[in-house]
Design a protein around this motif. Structure first.
Motif, mmCIF file in Angstrom:
data_model
loop_
_atom_site.group_PDB
_atom_site.id
_atom_site.type_symbol
_atom_site.label_atom_id
_atom_site.label_comp_id
_atom_site.label_asym_id
_atom_site.label_seq_id
_atom_site.Cartn_x
_atom_site.Cartn_y
_atom_site.Cartn_z
ATOM 1 N N ILE A 101 0.849 -1.206 0.000
ATOM 2 C CA ILE A 101 0.000 0.000 0.000
ATOM 3 C C ILE A 101 0.880 1.250 0.000
ATOM 4 C CG2 ILE A 101 -1.751 1.312 1.266
ATOM 5 C CD1 ILE A 101 -2.799 -1.270 -0.083
ATOM 6 N N GLY A 102 1.924 1.244 0.822
ATOM 7 C CA GLY A 102 2.869 2.378 0.857
ATOM 8 C C GLY A 102 3.546 2.586 -0.486
ATOM 9 N N LEU A 103 3.896 1.506 -1.145
ATOM 10 C CA LEU A 103 4.518 1.593 -2.459
ATOM 11 C C LEU A 103 3.557 2.189 -3.484
ATOM 12 C CD1 LEU A 103 7.042 1.009 -4.118
ATOM 13 C CD2 LEU A 103 6.204 -1.325 -4.433
ATOM 14 N N PHE A 104 2.300 1.777 -3.416
ATOM 15 C CA PHE A 104 1.295 2.318 -4.329
ATOM 16 C C PHE A 104 1.126 3.820 -4.115
ATOM 17 C CE2 PHE A 104 -2.992 3.280 -5.797
ATOM 18 C CZ PHE A 104 -2.992 2.681 -7.051
ATOM 19 N N ILE A 105 1.035 4.225 -2.863
ATOM 20 C CA ILE A 105 0.897 5.657 -2.545
ATOM 21 C C ILE A 105 2.125 6.423 -3.033
ATOM 22 C CG2 ILE A 105 0.796 7.321 -0.636
ATOM 23 C CD1 ILE A 105 -0.964 5.171 0.832
ATOM 24 N N PHE A 106 3.312 5.860 -2.806
ATOM 25 C CA PHE A 106 4.542 6.479 -3.299
ATOM 26 C C PHE A 106 4.476 6.691 -4.813
ATOM 27 C CE2 PHE A 106 8.542 5.645 -5.550
ATOM 28 C CZ PHE A 106 9.286 6.752 -5.149
ATOM 29 N N LEU A 107 4.036 5.681 -5.546
ATOM 30 C CA LEU A 107 3.970 5.778 -7.010
ATOM 31 C C LEU A 107 3.004 6.870 -7.472
ATOM 32 C CD1 LEU A 107 4.007 1.994 -7.875
ATOM 33 C CD2 LEU A 107 5.674 3.690 -8.667
ATOM 34 N N VAL A 108 1.857 6.935 -6.843
ATOM 35 C CA VAL A 108 0.873 7.959 -7.215
ATOM 36 C C VAL A 108 1.439 9.348 -6.928
ATOM 37 C CG1 VAL A 108 -1.407 8.900 -6.689
ATOM 38 C CG2 VAL A 108 -1.115 6.431 -6.988
ATOM 39 N N ILE A 109 2.035 9.522 -5.752
ATOM 40 C CA ILE A 109 2.621 10.830 -5.408
ATOM 41 C C ILE A 109 3.771 11.157 -6.359
ATOM 42 C CG2 ILE A 109 3.955 12.061 -3.633
ATOM 43 C CD1 ILE A 109 2.181 10.593 -1.547
ATOM 44 N N ALA B 15 3.625 17.993 -11.880
ATOM 45 C CA ALA B 15 3.872 19.358 -11.391
ATOM 46 C C ALA B 15 5.204 19.880 -11.922
ATOM 47 C CB ALA B 15 3.851 19.388 -9.861
ATOM 48 N N ILE B 16 6.230 19.041 -11.926
ATOM 49 C CA ILE B 16 7.530 19.435 -12.481
ATOM 50 C C ILE B 16 7.390 19.745 -13.966
ATOM 51 C CG2 ILE B 16 9.849 18.595 -13.062
ATOM 52 C CD1 ILE B 16 9.683 16.962 -10.392
ATOM 53 N N ALA B 17 6.671 18.888 -14.677
ATOM 54 C CA ALA B 17 6.470 19.098 -16.109
ATOM 55 C C ALA B 17 5.736 20.408 -16.379
ATOM 56 C CB ALA B 17 5.703 17.919 -16.721
ATOM 57 N N SER B 18 4.756 20.718 -15.546
ATOM 58 C CA SER B 18 4.016 21.971 -15.706
ATOM 59 C C SER B 18 4.929 23.177 -15.487
ATOM 60 C CB SER B 18 2.845 22.001 -14.723
ATOM 61 O OG SER B 18 2.161 23.221 -14.817
ATOM 62 N N SER B 19 5.751 23.114 -14.457
ATOM 63 C CA SER B 19 6.705 24.188 -14.194
ATOM 64 C C SER B 19 7.709 24.320 -15.347
ATOM 65 C CB SER B 19 7.441 23.914 -12.888
ATOM 66 O OG SER B 19 8.483 24.829 -12.690
ATOM 67 N N LEU C 134 -5.512 4.986 -16.009
ATOM 68 C CA LEU C 134 -6.121 3.655 -16.027
ATOM 69 C C LEU C 134 -5.150 2.580 -15.534
ATOM 70 C CD1 LEU C 134 -8.193 3.760 -19.340
ATOM 71 C CD2 LEU C 134 -9.030 3.907 -16.976
ATOM 72 N N PHE C 135 -3.862 2.810 -15.732
ATOM 73 C CA PHE C 135 -2.839 1.891 -15.232
ATOM 74 C C PHE C 135 -2.962 1.737 -13.717
ATOM 75 C CE2 PHE C 135 1.626 1.536 -13.611
ATOM 76 C CZ PHE C 135 1.902 0.260 -14.076
ATOM 77 N N PHE C 136 -3.074 2.849 -13.010
ATOM 78 C CA PHE C 136 -3.187 2.793 -11.554
ATOM 79 C C PHE C 136 -4.525 2.217 -11.106
ATOM 80 C CE2 PHE C 136 0.368 5.773 -11.868
ATOM 81 C CZ PHE C 136 1.234 5.155 -10.985
ATOM 82 N N VAL C 137 -5.587 2.530 -11.823
ATOM 83 C CA VAL C 137 -6.902 1.958 -11.505
ATOM 84 C C VAL C 137 -6.856 0.444 -11.692
ATOM 85 C CG1 VAL C 137 -9.316 1.848 -12.258
ATOM 86 C CG2 VAL C 137 -8.180 4.068 -12.046
#
Length: 169
Positions: free
Chosen positions: A6-14, A21-25, A52-55
């Motif tokens: 679960i922690g790994l999944f959250i890390f990946l999403v973040i 955000a970096i790409a936008s900047s 969809l990959f994450f879903v």
């Protein structure tokens, strides 16, 4: 539910949201220096594919039994190596790294770092991530489907990038 997974999944999403955000900047920085964006018409395919990959991973994880097995640990090592390569790509391009196609007309394409060895290393890394990351979650159907979808999207994306680079000159 395995807290590590679960922690790994959250890390990946973040991580992925941080990269957007970096790409936008970087996009704002590049456009302010005369950068020209192209290929906007297919960009939604990347957003759709990765969302969809994450879903898909979450669905498979919750609908199938999960146990930490040797395949998790092998995939984790492969994932860490891919992350090192991903960071190498981003660091090499610096402010020019983006999820969009933006060309700075007066600058030559980067030919250092990992880009000395191949033209589009990030796409190769993402392909392997789309294979490896689902294995961490025992999402084997996702590991088969999404690399194929990635290659299909790249049949539009890479030619668009190559055209943009050629037209720059």
């Amino acid at each position: 539910m395995e807290p590590l997974v679960i922690g790994l999944f959250i890390f990946l999403v973040i991580q992925r949201l941080s990269e957007l955000a970096i790409a936008s900047s970087n996009k704002k920085w590049m456009l302010a220096r005369g950068g020209k964006e192209t290929g906007e018409g297919h960009y939604f395919l990347f957003i759709l594919l990765h969302s969809l990959f994450f879903v898909s991973i979450a669905a498979e994880y919750f609908w199938t039994p999960f146990q930490l097995t040797w395949s998790f640990w092998v995939a984790l090592v492969a994932f860490i190596l891919l992350q090192v390569m991903r960071i190498w790509c981003i660091a090499t391009l610096g402010r020019r790294w983006n999820t969009r196609i933006i060309i700075l007309p007066d600058e030559e394409p980067i030919q250092k770092g990992i880009y000395r060895f191949m033209s589009h290393p990030n796409y190769v890394i993402v392909f392997f991530e789309l294979l490896v990351i689902p294995v961490l979650f025992h999402a084997y159907l996702t590991a088969v489907i999404f690399p194929i979808l990635h290659v299909l999207v790249l049949t539009v994306r890479v030619p668009a990038e190559e055209r943009a680079l050629k037209e720059r000159m």
